[in-house]
Design a protein around this motif. Structure first.
Motif, PDB file in Angstrom:
ATOM      1  N   ILE A 164       0.852  -1.178   0.000  1.00  0.00           N
ATOM      2  CA  ILE A 164       0.000   0.000   0.000  1.00  0.00           C
ATOM      3  C   ILE A 164       0.890   1.232   0.000  1.00  0.00           C
ATOM      4  CG2 ILE A 164      -1.742   1.314   1.257  1.00  0.00           C
ATOM      5  CD1 ILE A 164      -1.407  -2.422   1.811  1.00  0.00           C
ATOM      6  N   ASP A 165       0.634   2.153  -0.910  1.00  0.00           N
ATOM      7  CA  ASP A 165       1.395   3.392  -1.004  1.00  0.00           C
ATOM      8  C   ASP A 165       0.486   4.563  -0.697  1.00  0.00           C
ATOM      9  OD1 ASP A 165       3.426   1.765  -1.896  1.00  0.00           O
ATOM     10  OD2 ASP A 165       2.974   2.108  -4.017  1.00  0.00           O
ATOM     11  N   LYS A 166       1.087   5.608  -0.103  1.00  0.00           N
ATOM     12  CA  LYS A 166       0.338   6.823   0.188  1.00  0.00           C
ATOM     13  C   LYS A 166       1.091   8.020  -0.368  1.00  0.00           C
ATOM     14  CE  LYS A 166       2.408   7.784   4.723  1.00  0.00           C
ATOM     15  NZ  LYS A 166       2.193   7.982   6.161  1.00  0.00           N
ATOM     16  N   CYS A 167       0.315   9.072  -0.619  1.00  0.00           N
ATOM     17  CA  CYS A 167       0.897  10.306  -1.135  1.00  0.00           C
ATOM     18  C   CYS A 167       0.098  11.468  -0.579  1.00  0.00           C
ATOM     19  CB  CYS A 167       0.894  10.325  -2.663  1.00  0.00           C
ATOM     20  SG  CYS A 167       1.504  11.862  -3.382  1.00  0.00           S
ATOM     21  N   GLU A 168       0.777  12.437  -0.035  1.00  0.00           N
ATOM     22  CA  GLU A 168       0.092  13.621   0.485  1.00  0.00           C
ATOM     23  C   GLU A 168      -0.360  14.490  -0.679  1.00  0.00           C
ATOM     24  OE1 GLU A 168       0.930  17.407   3.442  1.00  0.00           O
ATOM     25  OE2 GLU A 168       2.270  15.656   3.477  1.00  0.00           O
ATOM     26  N   VAL A 169      -1.590  14.964  -0.588  1.00  0.00           N
ATOM     27  CA  VAL A 169      -2.144  15.790  -1.651  1.00  0.00           C
ATOM     28  C   VAL A 169      -1.320  17.068  -1.781  1.00  0.00           C
ATOM     29  CG1 VAL A 169      -4.161  17.121  -2.366  1.00  0.00           C
ATOM     30  CG2 VAL A 169      -4.455  14.857  -1.366  1.00  0.00           C
ATOM     31  N   HIS A 205       5.305  12.733  -4.035  1.00  0.00           N
ATOM     32  CA  HIS A 205       6.149  11.719  -3.386  1.00  0.00           C
ATOM     33  C   HIS A 205       5.270  10.605  -2.837  1.00  0.00           C
ATOM     34  CE1 HIS A 205       9.320   9.833  -1.121  1.00  0.00           C
ATOM     35  NE2 HIS A 205       8.624   9.981   0.004  1.00  0.00           N
ATOM     36  N   TRP A 206       5.512   9.367  -3.316  1.00  0.00           N
ATOM     37  CA  TRP A 206       4.791   8.199  -2.823  1.00  0.00           C
ATOM     38  C   TRP A 206       5.666   7.447  -1.846  1.00  0.00           C
ATOM     39  CZ3 TRP A 206      -0.220   7.023  -3.777  1.00  0.00           C
ATOM     40  CH2 TRP A 206      -0.851   7.701  -4.828  1.00  0.00           C
ATOM     41  N   SER A 207       5.065   7.040  -0.723  1.00  0.00           N
ATOM     42  CA  SER A 207       5.805   6.263   0.274  1.00  0.00           C
ATOM     43  C   SER A 207       5.049   4.979   0.554  1.00  0.00           C
ATOM     44  CB  SER A 207       5.966   7.064   1.573  1.00  0.00           C
ATOM     45  OG  SER A 207       4.712   7.411   2.108  1.00  0.00           O
ATOM     46  N   GLN A 208       5.801   3.890   0.784  1.00  0.00           N
ATOM     47  CA  GLN A 208       5.196   2.585   1.024  1.00  0.00           C
ATOM     48  C   GLN A 208       4.788   2.474   2.482  1.00  0.00           C
ATOM     49  OE1 GLN A 208       6.930  -0.818  -1.103  1.00  0.00           O
ATOM     50  NE2 GLN A 208       7.007  -1.874   0.869  1.00  0.00           N
ATOM     51  N   CYS A 209       3.581   1.964   2.736  1.00  0.00           N
ATOM     52  CA  CYS A 209       3.032   1.929   4.098  1.00  0.00           C
ATOM     53  C   CYS A 209       3.370   0.639   4.829  1.00  0.00           C
ATOM     54  CB  CYS A 209       1.509   2.112   4.055  1.00  0.00           C
ATOM     55  SG  CYS A 209       0.992   3.665   3.295  1.00  0.00           S
ATOM     56  N   ASN A 210       3.573  -0.452   4.143  1.00  0.00           N
ATOM     57  CA  ASN A 210       3.841  -1.729   4.805  1.00  0.00           C
ATOM     58  C   ASN A 210       5.134  -2.320   4.259  1.00  0.00           C
ATOM     59  OD1 ASN A 210       2.359  -1.990   2.378  1.00  0.00           O
ATOM     60  ND2 ASN A 210       2.037  -4.167   2.794  1.00  0.00           N
ATOM     61  N   GLU A 211       5.923  -2.932   5.175  1.00  0.00           N
ATOM     62  CA  GLU A 211       7.210  -3.482   4.780  1.00  0.00           C
ATOM     63  C   GLU A 211       7.061  -4.857   4.152  1.00  0.00           C
ATOM     64  OE1 GLU A 211       9.671  -3.480   8.186  1.00  0.00           O
ATOM     65  OE2 GLU A 211       9.772  -1.290   8.361  1.00  0.00           O
ATOM     66  N   PHE A 240      -6.302  -2.959   4.955  1.00  0.00           N
ATOM     67  CA  PHE A 240      -5.086  -2.685   5.711  1.00  0.00           C
ATOM     68  C   PHE A 240      -5.223  -1.333   6.391  1.00  0.00           C
ATOM     69  CE2 PHE A 240      -0.713  -1.188   6.278  1.00  0.00           C
ATOM     70  CZ  PHE A 240      -0.177  -2.280   6.956  1.00  0.00           C
ATOM     71  N   PRO A 241      -4.903  -1.253   7.689  1.00  0.00           N
ATOM     72  CA  PRO A 241      -4.951   0.033   8.381  1.00  0.00           C
ATOM     73  C   PRO A 241      -3.637   0.807   8.191  1.00  0.00           C
ATOM     74  CG  PRO A 241      -4.553  -1.724   9.955  1.00  0.00           C
ATOM     75  CD  PRO A 241      -4.672  -2.387   8.617  1.00  0.00           C
ATOM     76  N   VAL A 242      -3.742   2.006   7.738  1.00  0.00           N
ATOM     77  CA  VAL A 242      -2.579   2.866   7.548  1.00  0.00           C
ATOM     78  C   VAL A 242      -2.544   3.861   8.701  1.00  0.00           C
ATOM     79  CG1 VAL A 242      -1.444   4.529   6.039  1.00  0.00           C
ATOM     80  CG2 VAL A 242      -2.661   2.580   5.069  1.00  0.00           C
ATOM     81  N   THR A 243      -1.447   3.892   9.418  1.00  0.00           N
ATOM     82  CA  THR A 243      -1.297   4.783  10.566  1.00  0.00           C
ATOM     83  C   THR A 243      -0.204   5.801  10.272  1.00  0.00           C
ATOM     84  OG1 THR A 243       0.240   3.235  11.600  1.00  0.00           O
ATOM     85  CG2 THR A 243      -2.101   3.009  12.151  1.00  0.00           C
ATOM     86  N   GLY A 244       0.004   6.689  11.249  1.00  0.00           N
ATOM     87  CA  GLY A 244       1.071   7.674  11.127  1.00  0.00           C
ATOM     88  C   GLY A 244       0.729   8.837  10.220  1.00  0.00           C
ATOM     89  N   LEU A 245      -0.551   9.101  10.000  1.00  0.00           N
ATOM     90  CA  LEU A 245      -0.946  10.240   9.181  1.00  0.00           C
ATOM     91  C   LEU A 245      -0.842  11.518   9.997  1.00  0.00           C
ATOM     92  CD1 LEU A 245      -4.096   8.728   7.412  1.00  0.00           C
ATOM     93  CD2 LEU A 245      -1.711   8.608   6.712  1.00  0.00           C
ATOM     94  N   ILE A 246      -0.674  12.622   9.302  1.00  0.00           N
ATOM     95  CA  ILE A 246      -0.594  13.932   9.961  1.00  0.00           C
ATOM     96  C   ILE A 246      -1.979  14.549   9.949  1.00  0.00           C
ATOM     97  CG2 ILE A 246       0.446  16.219   9.887  1.00  0.00           C
ATOM     98  CD1 ILE A 246       2.840  14.973   8.479  1.00  0.00           C
ATOM     99  N   GLU A 247      -2.413  14.926  11.142  1.00  0.00           N
ATOM    100  CA  GLU A 247      -3.774  15.424  11.281  1.00  0.00           C
ATOM    101  C   GLU A 247      -3.978  16.681  10.425  1.00  0.00           C
ATOM    102  OE1 GLU A 247      -6.879  16.830  14.765  1.00  0.00           O
ATOM    103  OE2 GLU A 247      -4.803  16.282  15.257  1.00  0.00           O
ATOM    104  N   GLY A 248      -5.121  16.695   9.751  1.00  0.00           N
ATOM    105  CA  GLY A 248      -5.485  17.855   8.948  1.00  0.00           C
ATOM    106  C   GLY A 248      -5.028  17.792   7.516  1.00  0.00           C
ATOM    107  N   ARG A 249      -4.166  16.838   7.174  1.00  0.00           N
ATOM    108  CA  ARG A 249      -3.686  16.747   5.808  1.00  0.00           C
ATOM    109  C   ARG A 249      -4.484  15.692   5.038  1.00  0.00           C
ATOM    110  NH1 ARG A 249       2.935  17.442   6.041  1.00  0.00           N
ATOM    111  NH2 ARG A 249       2.942  19.339   7.345  1.00  0.00           N
TER     112      ARG A 249
END
Length: 1683
Positions: free
Chosen positions: A532-537, A541-547, A555-564
């Motif tokens: 699973i990859d995420k990218c801030e709007v 830049h895409w970052s992988q969420c699971n190793e 899949f639950p994705v954690t570590g998001l920055i509030e408000g983004r």
């Protein structure tokens, strides 16, 4: 120079794109302009003449205009301007660009001629030239391509900070002009052409360049022109300037600006912020003269409604303008400009629109109110238009195939009749039933005739059924076709396809759950998991969420920055590599839904994808309380998701959370997030040990500290709770078209969270499978498209959910692709069509190779009955490499349940411990090796392996067989090779797969059995078997067939299913049997219907007869080859055979018990359920002691239903079974409950009754009570005892228990319970007396009490009532009792005593009062009173209102029933019909009918009642009065009729009698008669005169005669007889003498009769004369006689 981005999307900015009509008009106009410019170069003579003409015409125009009012001036201008616009000169938008008078002067005759033309058409246009002359000194010769603007407002200066290239307003909106410049489309095209031509004229310099050339040539010629000519031209120019100045000065005095003025916004459009899907309307009001033309722009791009049908609606009405934008989305966020322009200038006003996205569900219809309106086609058909539209589709899109990344377009031409231009259709597109909204992936377009949908970048999410719906008012039509999207080529060969449908399910402050669907194509290798990859709007830049890859499709994705805001994508990975990424998800903001009320969000405009969040300022801290409602929302082997609710006690400060865990059963709590607390009330835990149980709890924290922990969750086992669905089954293909096949299947059983199904197709013989759909479809039906006509295909299906993809279903039968004619079902897909078992085995294939399938042909109707499972709407399926129908070659041994393991398991429970080495050695000396196994057969064959089956050795050597060893050898050219070992480790099952064989090579096999004594002798070499792929459709033979529980008339047959199942799953088994010595033709079927079990009890055997049995497996394709026959079995019950017995002990424990007296030292009891080993110890406990074994049920329930069998090993087949079905389970549970909780049986439950004196008796009766039994009486949970209020009694002999209460009071309302206790047994019964039940019982008891007191004296047994006697009288009666002589009875009516003539004797205890001829006057209240010294009783009868009406109805009924039959009576007036009743009442309604028609009463026909006679009088009857007469007597409820037939003889006789009576009446009426006047006796003195007169009547006038003493008397002077007027007869004797004494008679006579009146005359002589008065004769006097 390249065009701006926004201009490239609008074709009217491309000068190479123009309308055909516009192009032709433009070219014609340019030719006219060029010809005009050529005329301007003729010379100064033409110039001077034109100038003089222009001056005169301008002056004349001025003189005429100055005499008109301002209104007339405006009208004149409008007409002039209209003509002027048609000739494309100096119209409002062009006049600004014509430049100044200075330029006109420099250009020479061209502008002078234009000025002269302006004067001819009206001085208003000249004013435009005048206004431009003010700037003549400031302008250069070259004209600027930028439009001149009026002075902008402050708003426009703020909005336009940068210069913008010249933009031409394009007036193409759908506008409604109430009073405009143009009225038709043709005029608008010409006007636009004129304007564009003029713009191009000034932009390209055409005409000007011509003038320049002429000017330059004139300069060259000036060298040769004489000085005289130059001076003349200079003088003319000076004169012209002077004339212009004078004219300017003159018009300045007229204040011409009062007529013309630039546009001005009275009301400017205002900015809006709305939600998605809402409609919005921008309004503005503009003034100016001439009326300004207004154009709407979006981000400086003109809005064209034709390129966006239904999106924009532009209206202009009386200076009020509006722009309506329907169903706004993010792309509508922009700056909108309204530009107003006329000949005086241009002015703009600006408004911003911000569209916000709403994440929740809402009803779109709630926004369609007020100024927000729907498209015109959404409402009711406009008044005056057609009430129904005919919608047709032409040039339709068909089934389409695309590939990921391609652009696909679907289009359809729509024809609507009738065609109403102002009533446009609403175009809607749907995918799989869901409305499609335009986005960056999907574009829609409506050109007015053709609707198109474009997939700009096709993806698998876009696959589905597309529907075009055209809505016209209340009517719509739609057309649908399927769109298939194939996977794009993988970047890495063998990599899987990309996942699809990525969604964000649950978003919080720092956490979100991502879900997706697995792809259909795995690239030939199983998918290992997903990244699973995420990218801030706003970033790239895409970052992988699971190793590590995750297999679960959530899949639950954690570590998001509030408000983004974030977007996500998913990639699949297998051994070959990683797939291309999926389509990105929708942007989701990291916000906590529970805290939205405490957050203030400020979305920017336009939308940037970010939300700025600020929290309220924290106050003084309060330590938060514990969270609530903590629970596990999802648990897999990779992670566990927790969810909870924030604490109630937390103050105004935000809280964060610490999560703790511990292993279940311990209290060692460990904090999971030690470093950073989480902000969301959701949390995902990773790195948990799979299979372990954990408990979790959460603590809250803030600046004040860490709060108490929440309540811990229940123990949660880490593992996938969601199972992969089972494979679908029964795949049936059906012909559809020449390129498609419809397949149906049976859905997966017990599938949870099913996403859908993938389907695959394969050409027969190709071995290559292709997916039919790349987006999972739901249901159990799908149409596979794009197949090759005439080819044969097979199909298979697999299910998918979040846990993964199921195994493939069995392949379907092959079907040829061609159009269905009369149905397209295959033959041979139902195995049970034959009347006998094995009906499909009559045509078997060559089972040596199993390449050809047996497909008998069946009747289609029978086949349809077989396939009765309903089809459901479904969509397509998957891809992958080819696999064997039973791809289980990885295992060394065929996976069947191991009875050996179960034997060891159960034996260890019954006999714990192990044998010593010495005992084993001794035992080994007492046993021998087993004999060889036999009957080796092939159960399955593939390209490189074969599955063998064999039978157990007949002699096992006195010990259990511990395993088998298999050898094989090649047979080449009939010569066998060397033996090779197939297995090194012994196999316990009698089936084994031999690997690493050569395809199309023949092999022989041998098997050896081993026990504790060692390895036995190998079996002889088997027959030769060829190793080749079996492709037959029907299943292979079952194996390991054995018999158990042999009895004299029955046995149980056991078997294992075939290893090779064919092309579809095994649906059942058929059992054949025959006597051992019978030939093969005597095989007969045991079961007509296939059994799905792997066992069958066969009954009806003959005692002492030997039988053999075989099994055949069946699937949809048919019935397969039979298994090998069993060894012969003799039907007999051996001595000492015992059966399993079920017992229930005193504690209610249910157990199955089996006893064996033939056991050896090594024998064991083996229990099984449904002949499968029992592995679940939680349901059943096995207890074995010696020769007895008991299977105890821990908690008997529906899970335990089945057949329980027990086999004793190392015996001669000792076994038995017991069946527990639902009915038996209920019986055992009831018996168990009785033993656990014995109950005293009751004959009768607690009941209540009322005794004679009003006492209340509670009672119940038990079957039996001992002398030690006790009873507790309980009222409202409180025990009551025997006393004054409660009288209790227990009869233990009869079991009767009773309690009596003298009287029920209000406080006695409640629940009464009798509790019985007799040793261990108990029982109780309750009676609830509450509410209405208690009130009724209390009322009844009180009534009974009063009744008892009343009956102590004289009383009424039956109260006063009434009856109607046959004589139609009313009899009031009552029945009394307890009467004695002194008892009196008194009657009252309306409280007044009724006097009765006679004393009542109370005979039979009945008192009566007779009312004769009952009528309304008898209505009232009747009362009768009984009284004596013991008391009194009374009874009241109310005969008023309804009661009186009922009585009157009954009286009328009796009267009607008393009516006699109708009789006929003739009278002198006519015929009378009559009937008599006992007496008549007015309430009895009488009606007459004649020949079924109601009689209308007249003077001739009338009815009436005389006394008791009811009659109908018909006067002067005629033949029309013949017929049937009915008299109906209506008593108020029913009618009673009497009928008489007045026709035929009855009528003739009655009519004759009527005629006779009528004649008699006439005669009686008209006969001669003496009416009166004559006395009976006249005594007169002698000498007197006698004068008598009488009246006579008759018609005709009668004749009269007088008689004296019966002799005719003739009149003379002495006796004078007169008859006057035919009426009066006079008799006169002038002087009476004694001679005149005598009897006289007057006789009158006419034709109708004669009458005589007699009188006597007696003459006397006075006394002095001695005379006597003669006496008349006795008996004679005056009397009348008739003749």
């Amino acid at each position: 120079m390249s065009l701006p981005f926004y201009q490239r999307h609008h074709q009217h900015f491309d000068r190479t794109y123009r309308h055909k009509e516009l192009e032709s008009t433009l070219s014609q106009y340019q030719k006219e302009e060029k010809s005009k410019s050529a005329i301007y170069t003729h010379g100064s003579s033409a110039y001077s003449q034109a100038a003089a003409l222009a001056y005169r015409q301008g002056s004349a125009s001025y003189d005429q205009q100055s005499m008109l009012s301002s209104h007339d001036l405006a009208e004149a201008y409008a007409h002039g301007s209209s003509v002027h616009s048609k000739r494309a000169s100096a119209y409002s938008l062009g006049s600004e660009s014509i430049s100044t008078k200075a330029e006109a002067y420099r250009l020479g005759s061209e502008l002078v001629n234009r000025k002269a033309e302006a004067y001819r058409l009206g001085y208003e246009t000249y004013r435009g030239l005048k206004g431009s002359s003010k700037m003549r000194e400031e302008q250069s010769l070259k004209l600027s391509p930028r439009a001149k603007r009026a002075k902008q407002s402050l708003l426009s200066e703020e909005k336009e900070n940068t210069a913008v290239d010249y933009v031409v307003p394009v007036f193409t909106g759908r506008q409604t002009h109430v009073s405009g410049i143009t009225d038709t489309e043709e005029e608008r095209i010409k006007e636009s052409a004129a304007y564009i031509a003029r713009r191009n004229l000034f932009a390209t310099g055409e005409g000007i360049s011509a003038t320049k050339k002429i000017t330059s040539s004139s300069v060259e010629e000036d060298k040769n022109i004489s000085r005289k000519v130059t001076i003349r031209e200079t003088a003319e120019r000076t004169a012209l300037k002077k004339t212009l100045r004078e004219t300017e000065e003159f018009h300045r005095k007229l204040n011409e600006d009062s007529l013309l003025h630039a546009p001005d916004f009275v009301i400017k459009p205002r900015s809006h912020t709305i939600w998605e899907k809402q409609n919005v309307k921008l309004h503005c009001t503009v003034t100016g003269w001439p009326e300004p033309r207004l154009t709407w722009y979006k981000n400086n791009v003109p809005i064209n409604v034709h390129t966006h049908p239904g999106k924009y609606v532009i209206e202009s009405r009386y200076g009020m303008h509006s722009l309506e934008i329907n169903k706004c989305d993010f792309e509508d966020t922009a700056q909108y400009r309204a530009s107003a322009m006329n000949v005086k200038g241009e002015l703009s006003a600006y408004a911003s629109l911000v569209v916000k996205r709403y994440k929740g569900e809402f009803d779109e219809t709630c926004f369609h109110a007020g100024t927000v309106t729907l498209p015109i086609s959404f409402g009711v058909t406009p008044h005056g238009y057609a009430s129904r539209f005919e919608i047709h589709f032409v040039d339709k899109f068909e089934v389409s195939f695309g590939r990921e990344g391609e652009t696909m377009s679907l289009g359809c031409t729509v024809i609507i009749h009738p065609d109403i231009k102002r009533f446009q259709p609403e175009i809607q597109w749907y995918r799989n039933g869901g409305l499609i909204t335009p986005s960056k992936w999907v574009k829609t377009h409506w050109s007015g005739e053709r609707a198109t949908l474009t997939l700009t970048h096709a993806n698998k999410e876009d696959e589905g059924l597309y529907t075009l719906r055209v809505v016209m008012g209340d009517y719509y039509e739609q057309y649908s076709a399927y769109v298939f999207v194939r996977d794009a080529d993988a970047d890495i060969p063998g990599a899987p396809a990309s996942p699809l449908d990525v969604k964000c399910l649950d978003a919080n402050k720092d956490y979100v759950i991502i879900s997706w669907k697995q792809p259909a194509v795995d690239g030939g290798n199983p998918i290992l998991g997903y990244f699973i990859d995420k990218c801030e709007v706003g970033t790239t830049h895409w970052s992988q969420c699971n190793e590590t890859p995750v297999k679960f499709a959530r899949f639950p994705v954690t570590g998001l920055i509030e408000g983004r805001s974030y977007i996500f994508r998913v990639r699949a990975v297998n051994n070959a590599g990683i797939s291309i990424p999926s389509r990105v998800s929708e942007a989701v903001a990291a916000l906590d839904p529970a805290d939205r009320a405490r957050l203030r969000s400020h979305p920017s405009a336009p939308w940037t994808g970010q939300i700025i969040v600020t929290e309220e300022e924290p106050t003084e801290g309060i330590v938060p309380g514990p969270p609530s409602d903590l629970h596990v929302t999802e648990a897999t082997k990779n992670y566990v998701v927790l969810s909870w609710k924030p604490p109630c006690e937390r103050g105004h400060e935000g809280v964060m959370y610490f999560v703790e865990k511990c292993v279940a059963g311990t209290e060692n709590w460990q904090r999971v997030n030690t470093e950073i607390p989480v902000k969301s009330p959701r949390f995902a835990l990773f790195d948990l040990a799979e299979g372990k149980s954990y408990r979790f709890r959460v603590r809250c924290c803030n600046s004040a500290g860490i709060g108490e922990p929440s309540e811990a969750t229940e123990a949660t086992v880490v593992g996938d709770k969601l199972d992969i669905p089972s494979s679908p089954s029964h795949v049936i293909p059906t012909r559809n078209t020449d390129t498609s096949v419809v397949i149906t299947w049976t859905e997966s059983k017990d599938a949870k969270e099913l996403v859908g199904y993938y389907t695959e197709a394969s050409k027969v013989g190709s071995g290559h499978w292709e997916p039919c759909n790349n987006n999972p479809v739901k249901g159990a039906r799908f149409t596979c498209q794009g197949l090759t006509t005439g080819d044969h295909y097979t199909f298979r299906v697999r299910a998918v959910n979040a846990a993964g993809l199921s195994e493939y279903s069995q392949e379907s039968e092959a079907i040829e692709v061609k159009a269905a004619i009369g149905g397209g079902l295959l033959h041979g897909v139902c195995p049970g069509l034959s009347g006998k078992a094995g009906g499909l085995t009559d045509h078997t294939a060559n089972w040596e190779g199993m390449h050809e399938s047996s497909q008998p042909v069946f009747d289609t109707d029978t086949l349809l009955k077989c396939n009765a499972k309903p089809n459901r709407q479904t969509v397509p399926s998957s891809s992958g490499k080819q696999r064997s129908p039973t791809d289980k070659r990885v295992s060394e041994m065929v996976p069947t349940p191991s009875s050996q393991k179960t034997t060891t398991k159960q034996a260890s429970k019954s006999q714990p411990g192990d044998r010593s080495a010495l005992e084993r050695l001794k035992k080994k000396q007492d046993i021998a090796t087993p004999s060889p196994p036999y009957d080796i057969t092939v159960l399955e064959s593939v390209r490189d392996s074969m599955v063998l089956g064999w039978k157990q050795p007949k002699n096992i050597g006195g010990a259990e067989i511990t395993g088998y060893y298999v050898n094989y050898r090649e047979v080449i050219g009939g010569a066998p090779g060397e033996w090779r070992e197939a297995n090194i480790k012994a196999v316990s099952e009698r089936a084994y797969r031999v690997h690493d064989l050569k395809e199309n090579t023949t092999y022989q096999f041998q098997v050896a059995a081993a026990n504790l004594a060692g390895l036995g002798i190998p079996s002889p070499a088997s027959q030769s078997f060829k190793c080749e792929e079996w492709t037959i459709a029907v299943p292979g033979p079952p194996h390991d067939v054995s018999c158990s529980e042999v009895r004299k008339d029955s046995l149980v047959l056991l078997w294992k299913p075939p290893i090779y199942v064919g092309r579809s799953p095994v649906t059942g088994f058929y059992i054949d049997m025959k006597e051992t010595n019978a030939t093969g033709e005597h095989w007969k079927s045991v079961n007509e219907k296939a059994t799905a079990s792997k066992y069958l009890k066969i009954s009806g055997l003959k005692e002492g007869t030997s039988y053999v049995f075989r099994i055949r497996a069946a699937n949809k394709a048919g019935v397969g080859k039979p298994s090998d026959s069993t060894d012969p079995v003799v039907a007999e019950t051996r001595p000492g055979t015992k059966e399993v017995v079920v017992e229930v002990d005193d504690n209610g424990v249910i157990s199955l018990n089996f006893e064996c007296d033939q056991m050896s030292s090594d024998s064991k009891f083996i229990w099984s359920k449904n002949y499968e080993p029992i592995d679940d110890d939680s349901r059943l406990l096995i207890d074995t002691k010696g020769g007895k074994s008991k299977a105890v049920f821990k908690d008997l329930s529906e899970e335990d239903l089945g057949v329980y069998s027990c086999v004793v090993t190392d015996t001669d087949g000792v076994s038995s079974s017991y069946t527990i079905d639902e009915e038996e389970m209920k019986r055992l549970l009831a018996l168990s409950h009785e033993h656990k909780f014995p109950i005293i049986p009751l004959k009768s439950e607690l009941a209540v009754e009322i005794l004679e004196k009003g006492q209340v008796r509670f009672w119940m009766q038990a079957e039996k009570l001992s002398g030690n039994s006790k009873v507790n009486f309980v009222f409202n949970d409180k025990e009551i005892v025997n006393g004054e209020k409660y009288k209790m009694k227990i009869d233990r002999n009869t079991g009767l228990i009773e309690m009596v209460m003298d009287r029920l009071e209000d406080e006695d309302e409640g629940t009464y319970t009798f509790q019985l206790l007799d040793g261990k047994a108990t029982s109780q019964s309750s009676l609830v007396l509450i509410g209405d039940v208690f009130q009724k019982l209390q009322t009844a008891a009180e009534f009974q009490r009063q009744e008892w007191f009343r009956k102590q004296g004289p009383h009424f047994v039956e109260y006063l009532g009434w009856e109607v006697t046959p004589e139609c009288n009313v009899l009031l009666k009552c029945k009394v009792a307890n009467i004695k002589k002194e008892t009196h009875i008194v009657w009252y009516k309306d409280e007044r005593e009724i006097m009765v003539d006679e004393q009542h004797d109370f005979k039979d205890g009945v008192c009566t009062l007779l009312i004769t001829e009952f009528s309304k006057k008898d209505a009232g209240i009747y009362e009768v009173i009984l009284k004596d010294d013991r008391g009194k009783d009374k009874s009241i009868l109310k005969l008023v209102e309804a009661a009186f009406a009922d009585l009157m109805t009954e009286v009328c009924k009796v009267i009607a029933l008393s009516a006699t039959e109708l009789k006929i009576q003739s009278t002198e007036e006519g015929i009378r019909l009559y009937s008599f009743v006992n007496y008549y009442l007015e309430d009895l309604r009488v009606s007459w009918s004649h020949n079924e028609a109601k009689i209308k009463y007249t003077e001739r026909v009338k009815t009436g009642v005389t006394g008791e006679q009811i009659w109908l009088q018909i006067n002067e009857p005629t033949p029309n009065d013949k017929g049937k007469y009915i008299m109906e007597l209506f008593d108020g409820k029913t009618g009673h009729t009497k009928v008489v037939d007045l026709s035929g003889q009855a009528y003739d006789e009655a009519f004759a009698e009527f005629q006779r009576l009528k004649a008699a009446a006439i005669a009686e009426k008209n006969r001669a008669r003496v009416l009166g006047g004559l006395p009976d006796v006249v005594t007169i003195q002698e000498g007197k005169a006698l004068n008598l007169t009488c009246s006579v009547w008759g018609n005709p006038v009668p004749e009269i005669s007088w008689l004296k003493n019966e002799k005719l008397l003739v009149g003379d002077d002495h006796v004078i007889l007169k008859f006057e007027s035919g009426k009066h007869a006079c008799f006169t004797i002038t002087s009476v003498s004694t001679v005149d004494s005598g009897r006289y008679s007057l006789v009158v006579k006419n034709q109708y009769g004669t009458e005589r009146s007699d009188f006597t005359v007696s003459v006397f002589i006075p006394e002095g004369e001695g005379s006597e008065i003669p006496q008349p004769e006795a008996g004679k006097g005056n009397k009348k006689t008739k003749a």
